[in-house]
Design an enzyme around this catalytic site. Structure first.
Site, PDB file in Angstrom:
ATOM      1  N   GLN A  41      35.734  36.280  40.128  1.00 39.89           N
ATOM      2  CA  GLN A  41      34.569  36.227  39.256  1.00 39.89           C
ATOM      3  C   GLN A  41      34.165  34.810  38.869  1.00 39.89           C
ATOM      4  OE1 GLN A  41      36.267  39.567  36.590  1.00 39.89           O
ATOM      5  NE2 GLN A  41      34.057  39.775  36.383  1.00 39.89           N
ATOM      6  N   HIS A  61      28.875  40.489  51.047  1.00 40.20           N
ATOM      7  CA  HIS A  61      28.093  40.020  52.190  1.00 40.20           C
ATOM      8  C   HIS A  61      27.573  41.165  53.058  1.00 40.20           C
ATOM      9  CE1 HIS A  61      30.135  36.201  51.115  1.00 40.20           C
ATOM     10  NE2 HIS A  61      29.024  35.675  51.551  1.00 40.20           N
ATOM     11  N   HIS A 144      44.093  40.877  40.567  1.00 40.26           N
ATOM     12  CA  HIS A 144      42.905  41.326  39.845  1.00 40.26           C
ATOM     13  C   HIS A 144      41.819  41.675  40.858  1.00 40.26           C
ATOM     14  CE1 HIS A 144      40.618  41.053  35.814  1.00 40.26           C
ATOM     15  NE2 HIS A 144      39.833  41.669  36.688  1.00 40.26           N
ATOM     16  N   ASN A 188      46.126  44.222  37.339  1.00 41.57           N
ATOM     17  CA  ASN A 188      45.093  44.438  36.336  1.00 41.57           C
ATOM     18  C   ASN A 188      44.336  45.735  36.602  1.00 41.57           C
ATOM     19  OD1 ASN A 188      43.240  43.252  34.124  1.00 41.57           O
ATOM     20  ND2 ASN A 188      41.816  43.870  35.732  1.00 41.57           N
ATOM     21  N   GLU A 189      44.359  46.636  35.618  1.00 35.29           N
ATOM     22  CA  GLU A 189      43.544  47.849  35.589  1.00 35.29           C
ATOM     23  C   GLU A 189      43.697  48.748  36.821  1.00 35.29           C
ATOM     24  OE1 GLU A 189      40.084  46.443  32.492  1.00 35.29           O
ATOM     25  OE2 GLU A 189      39.513  46.708  34.591  1.00 35.29           O
TER      26      GLU A 189
END
Length: 503
Positions: A41, A61, A144, A188-189
């Site tokens: 990010q 892309h 992540h 993560n998550e």
């Protein structure tokens, strides 16, 4: 919605919060504050210095683009080149720690540990050393969401071999950064990885095989996490003296009425949303929640499957996963209302995660709304979540590893300031009621590429000018308020920063 009922108890909680907001409140001694980001990010440098392709490089892309504004993370906030400015921002805020993630393919370009990219190691070494030079603790997330594309071609998180691939990757990080990094998050998550990436098109790799793929993913994520925890515990903990846990996205699901069916719908929704990952690690007995196993087992039988679509955990696997975390990393943003209505059976695909859950989730239109459609401000839900974790999992050590609010942009972000204050106020209520909460992490340090929403939603304490080659970062009002909270270790509802919005 005629069924929508806000209980008297919730009104009392709201009144209590309103009373407490009128006075200065102190955080516990040694409570720590940070901010969080994720590699894809913010970093950019998507193909610089030997980095390989991740599933997000591939997804962004595609033609036509699945991203709402057709943007990519190719440059993003350009933290690959501007990391020193990022550390300056951390220092300006007075952060105790910074939670960041490592790009798997920047370290291992093809996903496998036989080929290690020294330029990738050098980048993270520079970042970590710059943080330590400024007395900011690195809080490193190993994964992540940016899975190597090569591994996705082999099945990704649906392939049991990923347990070994992920463990080998983690070993490289422990070997190279563990002398300085003392706080680790494995994954993560998990729900967003599995349900949104494998059961829908909400996240890369957009496999969209619901009712099957997310459960294959779920088991492998849990085993990969536990295997890395075991590796650290047995090979690194004694010499590196760190802590390692997992970050789970937790949405509080509240029944819309006091009926048994709606209470059960809310419980089922919580167990599918985060109990699926928290229960095997943090509960007294381990394993998947009984509600998860029962719902999927019954639905599978009704649909003609010879066994449950949920791959069950063996006794050995239950034991491996159970207790495999030094802390509970809680990522939380909002609350949903849940109810059960048999008259709408068939509204979800069969089989599917949502049909298995058999709960209908809605919001209350009176709740303050963020730029993100899924995000509403409900601080009493945050409080309920923390109390439930305390009760359900024997009061584990908790770090809030993500919490934040989105806007469309602008420096005077009064709604984000309100959100942070109200959620921190609810956190302090939970602490006063015995919850073992050790730290809080604002999402996000700066504006970033917000996955499928591109750059249309802004979560940053710092605004990033994505039209500028310099990716100029400017503090928002929320940055000034957060800085004062950290400096004083108090929540003061009367504090007003200077109008010039400058640190």
């Amino acid at each position: 919605m005629t069924r929508l009922v806000i209980f008297c108890t919730l009104l009392l909680v709201g009144q209590s919060l309103a009373i407490k907001k009128s006075r200065v409140r102190k955080f516990p001694d040694n409570f720590i504050f940070g901010a969080s980001t994720a590699a894809y990010q913010i970093e950019g440098g998507w193909n610089d210095d030997g980095k390989g392709l991740s599933i997000w490089d591939v997804a962004t892309h595609m033609e036509p683009s699945p991203i709402i504004d057709a943007s990519t993370g190719d440059v993003a906030a350009d933290s690959y080149h501007l990391y020193k400015r990022d550390v300056e921002m951390m220092k300006e805020l007075g952060l105790h720690f910074y939670r960041f993630s490592v790009s798997w393919t920047r370290i291992l370009p093809n996903g496998f540990s036989n080929q290690i990219n020294q330029a990738g190691l050098d980048y993270y070494n520079r970042l970590i050393d710059e943080m330590l030079k400024n007395n900011i603790m690195p809080f490193l997330t190993i994964y992540h969401w940016d899975l190597p594309h090569k591994l996705q071609q082999l099945g990704g998180w649906a392939n049991p071999n990923i347990v070994d691939w992920f463990t080998n990757y983690a070993k490289v990080l422990f070997d190279n950064f563990g002398d300085r990094v003392k706080m680790w998050i494995t994954i993560n998550e998990p729900k967003q990885i599995c349900y949104e990436g494998y059961g829908s098109t909400s996240k890369a790799p957009m496999l969209n095989y619901t009712g099957v793929a997310e459960y294959l993913c779920s088991k492998n994520v849990l085993l990969a996490h536990a295997n890395v925890y075991k590796l650290y515990d047995e090979k690194y903990r004694e010499t590196q003296n760190g802590s390692i846990g997992i970050s789970i996205s937790c949405t509080w699901m509240h029944p819309v009425s006091d009926s048994y069916d709606d209470h059960q719908a809310a419980l089922d929704a919580r167990q599918f949303d985060w109990g699926q990952y928290a229960h095997p690690i943090f509960s007294k007995d381990g394993d998947y929640p009984k509600e998860l196993k029962l719902n999927i087992g019954l639905k599978s039988a009704e649909q003609g499957y010879r066994k449950s679509r949920l791959p069950l955990l063996s006794t050995k696997e239950v034991a491996l996963i159970h207790g495999s975390s030094d802390f509970f990393g809680v990522n939380t943003y909002t609350t949903k209302l849940a109810y059960r209505d048999p008259s709408v059976d068939g509204m979800y695909p069969i089989p599917s995660y949502m049909d298995d859950m058999s709960a209908i989730l809605i919001k209350d239109d009176s709740w303050p709304q963020a730029q993100s459609t899924w995000l509403q401000e409900v601080p009493w839900g945050f409080y309920n979540l923390l109390i439930d974790i305390k009760r359900r999992y024997n009061n584990p050590k908790v770090y809030i590893t993500e919490n934040g609010w989105s806007t469309s942009g602008g420096l005077v972000d009064e709604d984000r300031v309100r959100y942070y204050r109200n959620y921190l106020n609810a956190l302090l209520d939970a602490v006063e009621n015995g919850c073992n909460i050790k730290g809080y992490t604002a999402w996000s340090l700066m504006d970033n590429f917000e996955w499928m929403r591109g750059y249309t939603e802004r979560f940053g304490l710092y605004e990033v000018d994505f039209s500028s080659p310099q990716r100029t970062r400017t503090p928002r009002m929320s940055a000034l308020v957060y800085k004062e909270i950290i400096r004083t270790n108090t929540l003061d509802p009367t504090y007003e920063p200077e109008n010039d919005i400058a640190l």
